[in-house]
Design an enzyme around this catalytic site. Structure first.
Site, PDB file in Angstrom:
ATOM      1  N   ASP A  21     -88.258  40.735 -19.378  1.00 47.45           N
ATOM      2  CA  ASP A  21     -87.792  41.095 -20.728  1.00 47.45           C
ATOM      3  C   ASP A  21     -87.757  39.908 -21.684  1.00 47.45           C
ATOM      4  O   ASP A  21     -86.957  39.881 -22.624  1.00 47.45           O
ATOM      5  CB  ASP A  21     -86.383  41.735 -20.688  1.00 47.45           C
ATOM      6  CG  ASP A  21     -86.336  42.919 -19.750  1.00 47.45           C
ATOM      7  OD1 ASP A  21     -87.300  43.686 -19.742  1.00 47.45           O
ATOM      8  OD2 ASP A  21     -85.336  43.053 -19.022  1.00 47.45           O
ATOM      9  N   LYS A  79     -92.739  39.355 -23.527  1.00 42.53           N
ATOM     10  CA  LYS A  79     -94.175  39.192 -23.213  1.00 42.53           C
ATOM     11  C   LYS A  79     -95.033  40.162 -24.003  1.00 42.53           C
ATOM     12  O   LYS A  79     -96.122  39.824 -24.443  1.00 42.53           O
ATOM     13  CB  LYS A  79     -94.429  39.409 -21.711  1.00 42.53           C
ATOM     14  CG  LYS A  79     -93.787  38.380 -20.822  1.00 42.53           C
ATOM     15  CD  LYS A  79     -94.002  38.704 -19.361  1.00 42.53           C
ATOM     16  CE  LYS A  79     -93.310  39.965 -18.894  1.00 42.53           C
ATOM     17  NZ  LYS A  79     -91.845  39.940 -18.901  1.00 42.53           N
ATOM     18  N   GLY A  88     -91.525  47.289 -19.140  1.00 39.34           N
ATOM     19  CA  GLY A  88     -91.346  47.970 -20.413  1.00 39.34           C
ATOM     20  C   GLY A  88     -91.644  46.974 -21.509  1.00 39.34           C
ATOM     21  O   GLY A  88     -90.883  46.041 -21.726  1.00 39.34           O
ATOM     22  N   HIS A  89     -92.776  47.110 -22.131  1.00 39.07           N
ATOM     23  CA  HIS A  89     -93.162  46.180 -23.183  1.00 39.07           C
ATOM     24  C   HIS A  89     -92.969  46.845 -24.535  1.00 39.07           C
ATOM     25  O   HIS A  89     -93.531  47.902 -24.780  1.00 39.07           O
ATOM     26  CB  HIS A  89     -94.634  45.771 -23.024  1.00 39.07           C
ATOM     27  CG  HIS A  89     -94.878  44.908 -21.828  1.00 39.07           C
ATOM     28  ND1 HIS A  89     -96.131  44.627 -21.348  1.00 39.07           N
ATOM     29  CD2 HIS A  89     -94.020  44.272 -21.018  1.00 39.07           C
ATOM     30  CE1 HIS A  89     -96.017  43.834 -20.300  1.00 39.07           C
ATOM     31  NE2 HIS A  89     -94.749  43.618 -20.068  1.00 39.07           N
ATOM     32  N   GLN A 129     -92.698  41.717 -15.600  1.00 34.63           N
ATOM     33  CA  GLN A 129     -91.457  41.122 -15.070  1.00 34.63           C
ATOM     34  C   GLN A 129     -91.440  39.597 -15.293  1.00 34.63           C
ATOM     35  O   GLN A 129     -92.175  39.105 -16.136  1.00 34.63           O
ATOM     36  CB  GLN A 129     -91.246  41.470 -13.589  1.00 34.63           C
ATOM     37  CG  GLN A 129     -90.936  42.941 -13.342  1.00 34.63           C
ATOM     38  CD  GLN A 129     -92.160  43.821 -13.230  1.00 34.63           C
ATOM     39  OE1 GLN A 129     -93.131  43.459 -12.602  1.00 34.63           O
ATOM     40  NE2 GLN A 129     -92.110  44.983 -13.825  1.00 34.63           N
TER      41      GLN A 129
HETATM   42  P1  IMP Z   1     -88.107  47.466  -9.369  1.00 36.43           P
HETATM   43  O1  IMP Z   1     -89.162  46.543  -9.903  1.00 36.43           O
HETATM   44  O2  IMP Z   1     -87.973  48.740 -10.144  1.00 36.43           O
HETATM   45  O3  IMP Z   1     -88.237  47.684  -7.921  1.00 36.43           O
HETATM   46  O4  IMP Z   1     -86.683  46.721  -9.572  1.00 36.43           O
HETATM   47  C1  IMP Z   1     -86.353  45.511  -8.890  1.00 36.43           C
HETATM   48  C2  IMP Z   1     -85.560  44.571  -9.803  1.00 36.43           C
HETATM   49  O5  IMP Z   1     -86.435  44.098 -10.828  1.00 36.43           O
HETATM   50  C3  IMP Z   1     -84.402  45.240 -10.531  1.00 36.43           C
HETATM   51  O6  IMP Z   1     -83.374  44.292 -10.700  1.00 36.43           O
HETATM   52  C4  IMP Z   1     -84.996  45.598 -11.889  1.00 36.43           C
HETATM   53  O7  IMP Z   1     -83.999  45.704 -12.879  1.00 36.43           O
HETATM   54  C5  IMP Z   1     -85.897  44.406 -12.113  1.00 36.43           C
HETATM   55  N1  IMP Z   1     -87.017  44.709 -12.999  1.00 36.43           N
HETATM   56  C6  IMP Z   1     -88.123  45.410 -12.716  1.00 36.43           C
HETATM   57  N2  IMP Z   1     -88.939  45.468 -13.777  1.00 36.43           N
HETATM   58  C7  IMP Z   1     -88.356  44.766 -14.750  1.00 36.43           C
HETATM   59  C8  IMP Z   1     -88.724  44.420 -16.089  1.00 36.43           C
HETATM   60  O8  IMP Z   1     -89.797  44.763 -16.593  1.00 36.43           O
HETATM   61  N3  IMP Z   1     -87.824  43.668 -16.776  1.00 36.43           N
HETATM   62  C9  IMP Z   1     -86.663  43.225 -16.244  1.00 36.43           C
HETATM   63  N4  IMP Z   1     -86.276  43.514 -14.995  1.00 36.43           N
HETATM   64  C10 IMP Z   1     -87.112  44.273 -14.255  1.00 36.43           C
END
Ligand code: IMP
Length: 425
Positions: free
Chosen positions: A13, A16, A40-41, A219
């Site tokens: 977040d 990017k 989520g962009h 991420q």
């Molecule tokens: P997952 O990727 O949904 O399996 O989540 C694993 C961890 O990564 C969790 O703490 C999510 O909140 C975090 N996470 C996954 N995608 C994002 C992102 O795009 N931004 C911020 N945190 C993320």
């Protein structure tokens, strides 16, 4: 412009999406190389807000965009995203790797049951990568095959025992699920067939012919499966190196590695966060920065800029320069500090703890920073010179302090969500 890899240098977040949108203008190809709909962009352009979960942010420049082999794809969600993009008057130029793995509804059901302790996004990311590693999952090439329905049913047999014994589906629900999902996903396959190809070839040909390729990471580095704050991480590699494995970047071809950091720190989901703020200070920063997850809407945890963690991320990802976002938000809050060292049991440490419970014990050592000047949009717009010397002293000092600490330059400063609210030095 030479090839560029953009990665998050914190816990995701960082902004990017906006930076990729800015850089995509001068790129020929934009490639996503990891993650799935957990990303989520948010990109704002001409007063419109676009939220992408799958489609690379370069879409708004009508560049060819690729979902590479390292991405995991929920075809239903991707289709919806494409349709919504098309209905807003755009025509996506998308190519999808035949080797990218498919997210099925049962992956989301497993994630919903098991992902709570990590605070996952619930998009089925972990279970999909885990079944990919177990070699029992299907790829995009399977759902476009003539015998797609059969392939899907066969793959589902491999997970039947687990789904039923763990109470994720009853025996009866499993049978119904098998027949409906096979038909539904084979249909998605037919829809996506024209987009699916050997994307690594496209990247190789573009790179060899001198075109400029922009690799877009999802991420952030601290969520990396290997080097992040395990187990509170995502299930793919989020490092710049993942652009080679999951996006087809070619070792040896000159590349610029740009890390994105906010002017402070945020994190969603569970896990250690040494510089986290609580109470009123946290609420103020969260509300000022609109810190709510683009994918889940969850309030983000917020905190001071953690330079110690940022320097670790820079080192493990090989980041060569930084883009700093949300300086405008930081200007609206007082009591700014940055963390420059970690102490455990009263001793300053010289490593980034690999063990999450140890990281929880860390006491951050802070340096106080003078308040950042808050500028009007008009004032900012006068600073488009690309010259750091023209910045107000407080911002210049903040940038200099960070650059001296992390030993790489801040080459882009973002002071708002719009494309034109960006200063390139
Ligand atoms: P997952 O990727 O949904 O399996 O989540 C694993 C961890 O990564 C969790 O703490 C999510 O909140 C975090 N996470 C996954 N995608 C994002 C992102 O795009 N931004 C911020 N945190 C993320």
């Amino acid at each position: 412009m030479k090839n560029t890899i953009v990665v998050g240098a914190q816990w995701g977040d960082e902004g990017k999406g906006k930076l990729v949108d800015v850089l995509a203008e001068q790129s020929d190809l934009v490639v996503r190389f990891n993650g799935g709909g957990n990303a989520g962009h948010t990109v704002m352009h001409d007063g419109e807000t676009y939220k992408f979960h799958y489609m690379p942010s370069g879409m708004l420049h009508h560049k060819t965009c690729i979902l590479g082999t390292g991405v995991v794809i929920n075809p239903k969600d991707l289709l919806e995203e494409m349709e919504s993009f098309t209905s807003s008057g755009h025509s996506p130029k998308l190519k999808i790797s035949a080797r990218a793995h498919v997210i099925f509804p049962h992956h989301q059901l497993i994630d919903a049951k098991e992902g709570g302790k990590i605070g996952t996004t619930g998009r089925g990311i972990g279970p999909t990568y885990s079944q990919k590693a177990s070699r029992i999952n299907l790829r995009m090439l399977d759902i476009i095959a003539d015998d797609a329905e059969q392939r899907i049913k066969t793959a589902l047999k491999d997970v039947k025992d687990m789904l039923v014994s763990e109470g994720i589906l009853s025996e009866q629900d499993y049978n119904d699920y098998c027949s409906s999902v096979a038909v539904e996903y084979a249909k998605y396959g037919q829809h996506f067939k024209p987009f699916i190809t050997d994307t690594e070839d496209l990247v190789r040909i573009a790179s060899k012919s001198g075109q400029s390729v922009l690799f877009e990471g999802a991420q952030g580095t601290l969520l990396d499966l290997n080097y992040g704050t395990y187990p509170y991480v995502t299930s793919s590699s989020t490092l710049a190196a993942a652009a080679y494995v999951g996006g087809g970047a070619i070792p040896g071809v000159p590349i610029r590695i740009l890390g994105i950091t906010k002017a402070y720190t945020t994190r969603v989901g569970e896990g250690p966060f040494p510089t986290e703020l609580h109470g009123e200070a946290a609420t103020l920063l969260r509300e000022t920065g609109h810190e709510y997850g683009a994918t889940t809407g969850r309030p983000r945890r917020v905190g001071h800029l953690d330079l110690y963690a940022l320097r670790y991320a820079i080192r493990i990802s090989g980041i060569q320069e930084l883009a700093m976002t949300k300086i405008d938000t930081l200007a609206l809050v007082s009591g700014i500090k940055v963390c420059t060292a970690y102490k455990i049991n009263d001793k300053v440490i010289d490593y980034f703890p690999a063990d999450a419970p140890t990281l929880e014990l860390v006491e951050p050592i802070y340096t106080e920073i003078d308040s950042i000047s808050s500028l009007s949009r008009e004032d900012w717009s006068k600073l488009k010179t690309g010259n750091k010397a023209a910045l107000p002293e407080s911002i210049r000092n903040y940038i200099k302090f960070i650059e001296d600490y992390v030993e790489i330059p801040i080459s882009i400063l973002s002071h708002g969500p719009e494309r034109n609210e960006t200063i390139v030095f």
